[in-house]
Design a protein around this motif. Structure first.
Motif, PDB file in Angstrom:
ATOM      1  N   MET A  93       9.521  -0.576  -8.993  1.00 34.20           N
ATOM      2  CA  MET A  93       8.821   0.217  -8.773  1.00 34.20           C
ATOM      3  C   MET A  93       8.960   1.795 -10.203  1.00 34.20           C
ATOM      4  O   MET A  93       7.774   2.121 -10.426  1.00 34.20           O
ATOM      5  CB  MET A  93       8.116   0.702  -6.943  1.00 34.20           C
ATOM      6  N   GLY A 146       3.996   2.388  -5.140  1.00 35.25           N
ATOM      7  CA  GLY A 146       3.943   1.012  -4.666  1.00 35.25           C
ATOM      8  C   GLY A 146       3.876   0.677  -3.086  1.00 35.25           C
ATOM      9  O   GLY A 146       2.777   1.683  -2.470  1.00 35.25           O
ATOM     10  N   LEU A 164       5.882   5.703  -2.138  1.00 33.21           N
ATOM     11  CA  LEU A 164       5.897   4.305  -1.575  1.00 33.21           C
ATOM     12  C   LEU A 164       5.394   4.512   0.013  1.00 33.21           C
ATOM     13  O   LEU A 164       6.078   4.600   0.596  1.00 33.21           O
ATOM     14  CB  LEU A 164       7.180   3.835  -1.659  1.00 33.21           C
ATOM     15  N   THR A 179      13.951  -0.041   0.747  1.00 32.75           N
ATOM     16  CA  THR A 179      12.850   0.253   1.052  1.00 32.75           C
ATOM     17  C   THR A 179      11.839   0.143   2.262  1.00 32.75           C
ATOM     18  O   THR A 179      12.345   0.341   3.004  1.00 32.75           O
ATOM     19  CB  THR A 179      11.693  -0.887  -0.200  1.00 32.75           C
ATOM     20  N   VAL A 229       9.135  -5.123  -3.897  1.00 28.46           N
ATOM     21  CA  VAL A 229       8.693  -3.769  -4.050  1.00 28.46           C
ATOM     22  C   VAL A 229       9.590  -2.439  -3.361  1.00 28.46           C
ATOM     23  O   VAL A 229       9.785  -2.269  -3.098  1.00 28.46           O
ATOM     24  CB  VAL A 229       7.899  -3.273  -2.395  1.00 28.46           C
TER      25      VAL A 229
END
Length: 504
Positions: free
Chosen positions: A23, A280, A211, A488, A18
């Motif tokens: 992504m 994501g 995300l 992330t 991720v």
């Protein structure tokens, strides 16, 4: 290979899948030619030097770097608000693909040290709002959003100050308010959250790539929904404050803003000019971890990607799961029935979305006692603050699981537990658990006993929410999960690894 090495491999693999690069490359398609277009999930947007970019969140720097590499000269200008120190961290780790090029048209502003709004993030929010307000009907604003975005986009509604807004947030967090409740209040006190950024950009088109770091992936709550109109009312805010006995404690300015009618400005509340797309999530990370665990030979089950609740209760849940796995081969053991009943009752109390307890138990009971087991889950627990220690929800959860297993061994479950190695891991996919340098921690059924031999009182540390201090001092921090900022953020990941003693 040691269980800890397996756990670390699963965590790193989950985070790796991720990361922003993969992504964004899946989500953004640039069609060149006489009429260039940006296509996102089948929706086309015409490009004619009308594309602007803003972003905020722990994963946004890497997202912006990939977006700029795809969009090239079509991108006119951008501003991103990212965590303090992330550029240096990524540089040090050699993650150059997540850094902007020297001649980038995107301005980077670092702030929100320890995930708390500050003057730098306030400066970034002002710059983002100014860019958005200057856009025209033919413009397109690409908004990159990830977890941590709330702290990186503070824009309090006057006369509320940043410090006063922080006071309210800290009061709510200290009393165990959920992330959903926190974000409901944040949105009501913000110029940009709760659809405020979309209103500022009107009449330009707004395209948000998100995300997710919140259970259930609700776009109105991730980073407090800056491009999604808030469904909550003033009454909702006052109900939350009353629930935690804060109505008469909050600053007067906050009460004034919440009691004032919302200004009649900007586009309709449905924000039809804004498009929000999840690219994501925690579920994707868990699927990769499951794949890796199966490759290592584990019978692997994903419990849920929406584990939530107070850490002490969730710790009991994991402890009971571990005990039940270790009791698989004991036949009609009264202890197994007792643990199973306790697990069913606790699961009913927590009401974890997606948890198929009956199906999970059937698979476990039908497996061979020698088969190694991996249980995976994700989500975001809460901690009720009762001390002045230093910690984070993942470290506290890991320590509480160890304590519950220690108690289980002392109360009659020791024989079955001793036959197995059991590792518990909980970590934040952003690499930062609370105001600490750790992502989380590892624990085991032996940890508390070993700590007692070294004269550490685990319960005393927990009573002060001081899990990080414990893990740092005990055995020179060898049970800490330290990754550095990952670039992330899709909430937390928990892994339980169990195998018979002597397994490889």
């Amino acid at each position: 290979m040691a269980l800890k090495e397996h756990g670390l491999h699963l965590f790193r693999s989950a985070v790796g899948t991720v990361l922003p690069g993969p992504m964004l490359k899946k989500a953004l398609v640039l069609e060149t030619g006489s009429r260039p277009r940006l296509v996102v999930h089948g929706r086309p947007f015409e490009l004619k030097r009308n594309l602007y970019l803003v972003g905020f969140g722990k994963a946004v720097l890497g997202m912006a770097a990939v977006a700029e590499s795809i969009l090239g000269d079509h991108l006119v200008r951008g501003i991103v608000s990212v965590p303090q120190g992330i550029q240096a961290t990524l540089q040090l780790k050699g993650m150059r693909e997540m850094l902007l090029k020297p001649q980038s048209c995107i301005q980077v502003i670092e702030g929100a040290k320890h995930n708390l709004p500050d003057r730098e993030s306030l400066k970034a929010a002002d710059a983002i709002r100014e860019l958005a307000e200057g856009l025209l009907a033919e413009d397109l604003l690409l908004v990159l959003i990830s977890g941590g975005g709330s702290a990186l986009l503070p824009a309090p509604v006057p006369p509320v100050t940043l410090e006063e807004k922080q006071t309210v947030t800290k009061l709510l967090a200290s009393r165990g308010a959920t992330i959903q409740e926190l974000n409901t209040i944040r949105k009501a006190l913000s110029l940009l959250k709760g659809g405020g950024l979309a209103r500022a950009a009107f009449p330009a088109q707004v395209l948000s790539l998100i995300l997710s770091d919140i259970v259930g992936d609700p776009v109105d709550l991730i980073a407090s929904g800056p491009t999604v109109a808030s469904p909550h009312s003033v009454q909702d805010c006052f109900q939350i404050l009353a629930k935690y006995d804060l109505t008469n404690i909050i600053p007067e300015s906050v009460r004034t803003v919440l009691s004032s009618p919302a200004p009649d400005c900007g586009p309709p509340r449905d924000s039809a000019h804004a498009h929000n797309i999840i690219i994501g999530s925690n579920r994707l990370a868990l699927e990769e971890a499951k794949h890796q665990a199966e490759n290592l030979g584990y019978l692997t089950l994903v419990l849920s990607d929406a584990v939530c609740g107070e850490v002490s209760t969730v710790a009991c849940l994991y402890s009971l799961f571990i005990q039940l796995v270790c009791l698989r081969g004991t036949g009609n053991d009264p202890l197994k029935d007792k643990v199973g009943d306790a697990l069913s009752n606790l699961a009913a109390e927590l009401e974890i979305p997606g948890l198929d307890l009956v199906g999970t138990l059937n698979v476990l009971q039908g497996s061979q006692a020698e088969r190694p087991v991996c249980l995976l889950a994700g989500g975001e627990t809460t901690v009720r603050l009762q001390g002045t220690g230093k910690g984070g929800r993942n470290q506290e959860l890991a320590l509480r699981v160890a304590l519950e297993l220690h108690r289980a061994k002392a109360s009659g479950g020791g024989t079955s537990l001793e036959k197995y190695e059991a590792l518990f891991l909980s970590g934040g996919t952003d690499g930062q658990d609370g105001p600490t340098e750790a992502a989380g921690a590892f624990s085991s059924q032996e940890l508390v006993g070993m700590a007692e031999q070294d004269h550490f009182n685990v319960e005393a540390f927990l009573s002060h929410n001081d899990s990080h201090t414990f893990f740092t001092r005990f055995q020179n921090g060898r049970h800490l999960l330290v990754t550095g900022l990952t670039g992330t953020n899709v909430m937390d990941i928990q892994a339980v690894l169990i195998r018979a003693r002597g397994g490889k």
